[in-house]
Design an enzyme around this catalytic site. Structure first.
Site, PDB file in Angstrom:
ATOM      1  N   GLY A  32      18.450  39.084   9.879  1.00 43.06           N
ATOM      2  CA  GLY A  32      17.285  38.610   9.133  1.00 43.06           C
ATOM      3  C   GLY A  32      17.626  37.501   8.161  1.00 43.06           C
ATOM      4  N   GLY A  37      19.276  27.881  12.012  1.00 45.91           N
ATOM      5  CA  GLY A  37      20.350  28.251  12.936  1.00 45.91           C
ATOM      6  C   GLY A  37      19.887  29.382  13.847  1.00 45.91           C
ATOM      7  N   HIS A  38      19.276  30.401  13.257  1.00 51.90           N
ATOM      8  CA  HIS A  38      18.742  31.508  14.064  1.00 51.90           C
ATOM      9  C   HIS A  38      17.667  30.983  15.037  1.00 51.90           C
ATOM     10  CE1 HIS A  38      19.888  33.911  10.302  1.00 51.90           C
ATOM     11  NE2 HIS A  38      20.594  34.487  11.249  1.00 51.90           N
ATOM     12  N   GLY A 147      25.676  32.827  18.059  1.00 51.37           N
ATOM     13  CA  GLY A 147      26.020  31.520  17.505  1.00 51.37           C
ATOM     14  C   GLY A 147      27.525  31.313  17.437  1.00 51.37           C
ATOM     15  N   GLN A 153      33.373  36.503  16.404  1.00 52.62           N
ATOM     16  CA  GLN A 153      32.390  37.512  16.822  1.00 52.62           C
ATOM     17  C   GLN A 153      31.909  37.233  18.254  1.00 52.62           C
ATOM     18  OE1 GLN A 153      29.069  39.102  14.263  1.00 52.62           O
ATOM     19  NE2 GLN A 153      27.910  37.528  15.334  1.00 52.62           N
ATOM     20  N   SER A 185      23.627  29.432   6.752  1.00 53.14           N
ATOM     21  CA  SER A 185      23.990  30.848   6.675  1.00 53.14           C
ATOM     22  C   SER A 185      23.025  31.537   5.712  1.00 53.14           C
ATOM     23  CB  SER A 185      25.421  30.976   6.130  1.00 53.14           C
ATOM     24  OG  SER A 185      25.650  32.294   5.675  1.00 53.14           O
ATOM     25  N   SER A 186      22.691  32.774   6.030  1.00 49.36           N
ATOM     26  CA  SER A 186      21.811  33.518   5.117  1.00 49.36           C
ATOM     27  C   SER A 186      22.469  33.663   3.751  1.00 49.36           C
ATOM     28  CB  SER A 186      21.523  34.910   5.688  1.00 49.36           C
ATOM     29  OG  SER A 186      21.040  34.801   7.002  1.00 49.36           O
TER      30      SER A 186
HETATM   31  P1  AMP Z   1      23.430  36.759  11.196  1.00 51.60           P
HETATM   32  O1  AMP Z   1      21.981  36.981  10.924  1.00 51.60           O
HETATM   33  O2  AMP Z   1      24.111  35.920  10.149  1.00 51.60           O
HETATM   34  O3  AMP Z   1      24.172  38.019  11.544  1.00 51.60           O
HETATM   35  O4  AMP Z   1      23.504  35.863  12.488  1.00 51.60           O
HETATM   36  C1  AMP Z   1      22.816  36.190  13.659  1.00 51.60           C
HETATM   37  C2  AMP Z   1      23.220  35.209  14.745  1.00 51.60           C
HETATM   38  O5  AMP Z   1      22.917  33.885  14.304  1.00 51.60           O
HETATM   39  C3  AMP Z   1      24.718  35.223  15.060  1.00 51.60           C
HETATM   40  O6  AMP Z   1      24.907  35.076  16.459  1.00 51.60           O
HETATM   41  C4  AMP Z   1      25.223  34.018  14.314  1.00 51.60           C
HETATM   42  O7  AMP Z   1      26.395  33.465  14.866  1.00 51.60           O
HETATM   43  C5  AMP Z   1      24.055  33.084  14.460  1.00 51.60           C
HETATM   44  N1  AMP Z   1      24.073  32.052  13.412  1.00 51.60           N
HETATM   45  C6  AMP Z   1      24.201  32.225  12.073  1.00 51.60           C
HETATM   46  N2  AMP Z   1      24.228  31.034  11.444  1.00 51.60           N
HETATM   47  C7  AMP Z   1      24.133  30.083  12.413  1.00 51.60           C
HETATM   48  C8  AMP Z   1      24.113  28.653  12.410  1.00 51.60           C
HETATM   49  N3  AMP Z   1      24.222  27.962  11.276  1.00 51.60           N
HETATM   50  N4  AMP Z   1      23.988  28.008  13.577  1.00 51.60           N
HETATM   51  C9  AMP Z   1      23.890  28.720  14.755  1.00 51.60           C
HETATM   52  N5  AMP Z   1      23.895  30.057  14.827  1.00 51.60           N
HETATM   53  C10 AMP Z   1      24.017  30.736  13.671  1.00 51.60           C
END
Ligand code: AMP
Length: 290
Positions: A32, A37-38, A147, A153, A185-186
């Site tokens: 969330g 990016g998401h 991502g 990961q 990034s969140s």
């Molecule tokens: P998270 O919500 O941070 O756990 O991320 C969920 C998914 O979004 C994961 O596969 C991350 O690698 C991807 N993600 C997070 N930040 C980015 C970004 N800046 N660009 C592309 N994918 C991202």
């Protein structure tokens, strides 16, 4: 209209309906606090799939005790607005709880899960692998987008698919960056204005280091210079800054094949990670994105 579900039983009814129709189901798992990016991962899912699910769940088992589980940013209403306006998703699954009181089973990955992120967060990929497998069992996706931002990961999940024979295609999405290069990034919301400015140097130093490596300078010296450069602007706490094989993450001391530079560091009290590909090139061109 996006569907929003919390209950596994409702999710199963929806997914089995889709499967009966022969739809290809895509998934983007997230914690969330969604950003572009998401959304870029969801657009990839849209291209490949008939129906797209995003899961929103802040997974407690991947946080260690001293980490930010309780303060991790959560704003489901804002997330739903972004998802509605981007039209990239058919179903949001936000399980209220993924772990039964008596939960006793964890995936403990080896191989690419060792070192880097696990040096300072020993059970991180146990938590990630366990939640990923649970989500995959619940949602039964055909294709899942992860991502490259979380590069280790991504490899851990690919290894999990291979080792446990899961019939799911993993697709990698490129890192989406702010205008000044900071990877979205969140956790960027934790940064003060000044820290936010400092953080834009991470990508600058990654690109500079890549250029020097591609020009044939000694890998360890170039990385040391990068660390010194970050130190000179006040970024002193670096967990790792390292050149690795892009498939198995083995440490590379020489640049003689396509590689990946990975970095984890603190800006103030906020831990940030980033990475960049370092392709072998023959034509002298060095400024390759991501
Ligand atoms: P998270 O919500 O941070 O756990 O991320 C969920 C998914 O979004 C994961 O596969 C991350 O690698 C991807 N993600 C997070 N930040 C980015 C970004 N800046 N660009 C592309 N994918 C991202």
């Amino acid at each position: 209209m996006i569907k929003f579900l919390n209950e596994l039983s409702d999710l199963r009814v929806q997914i089995s309906g889709w499967k009966r129709n022969g739809y290809i189901v895509g998934l983007v798992p997230t914690m969330g606090s969604l950003h572009n990016g998401h959304l870029s991962l969801l657009s990839i899912a849209r291209e490949h799939c008939d129906k797209v699910v995003t899961s929103i769940y802040v997974n407690p088992t991947q946080f260690s005790e001293n980490e930010d589980f309780y303060r991790y940013p959560r704003d489901v209403n804002a997330d739903l607005e972004k998802l509605s306006s981007s039209n990239t998703c058919d179903l949001v699954y936000q399980p209220s709880n993924m772990y039964h009181k008596e939960h006793k089973t964890y995936i403990v990955p080896n191989g690419v899960a060792l070192n880097l992120e696990t040096e300072n967060r020993p059970h991180f990929f146990d938590g990630v692998s366990t939640i990923v497998l649970k989500l995959f069992n619940q949602i039964q996706p055909d294709i899942v987008i992860f991502g490259e931002k979380d590069y280790q990961q991504l490899l851990v999940v690919k290894q999990l698919m291979r080792d446990l024979d899961l019939p799911i295609q993993i697709v990698a999405g490129k890192i989406f960056r702010e205008k000044d290069g900071l990877a979205m990034s969140s956790r960027n919301v934790y940064l003060s204005e000044n820290e936010r400015k400092l953080a834009s140097n991470i990508y600058r130093v990654l690109k500079l280091t890549r250029k020097k490596i591609q020009q044939g300078f000694d890998v360890s010296k170039v990385i040391k210079n990068g660390i010194a450069e970050l130190g000179s602007i006040g970024i002193n706490q670096i967990d790792y800054f390292t050149l690795r094989d892009p498939d198995n993450l083995e440490r590379l001391t020489q640049f003689n094949k396509d590689s990946r530079l990975l970095i984890a560091l603190y800006v103030g009290t906020t831990r940030l990670i980033d990475n960049i590909s370092v392709p072998l090139i023959n034509n002298g061109e060095t400024d390759i994105e991501n």
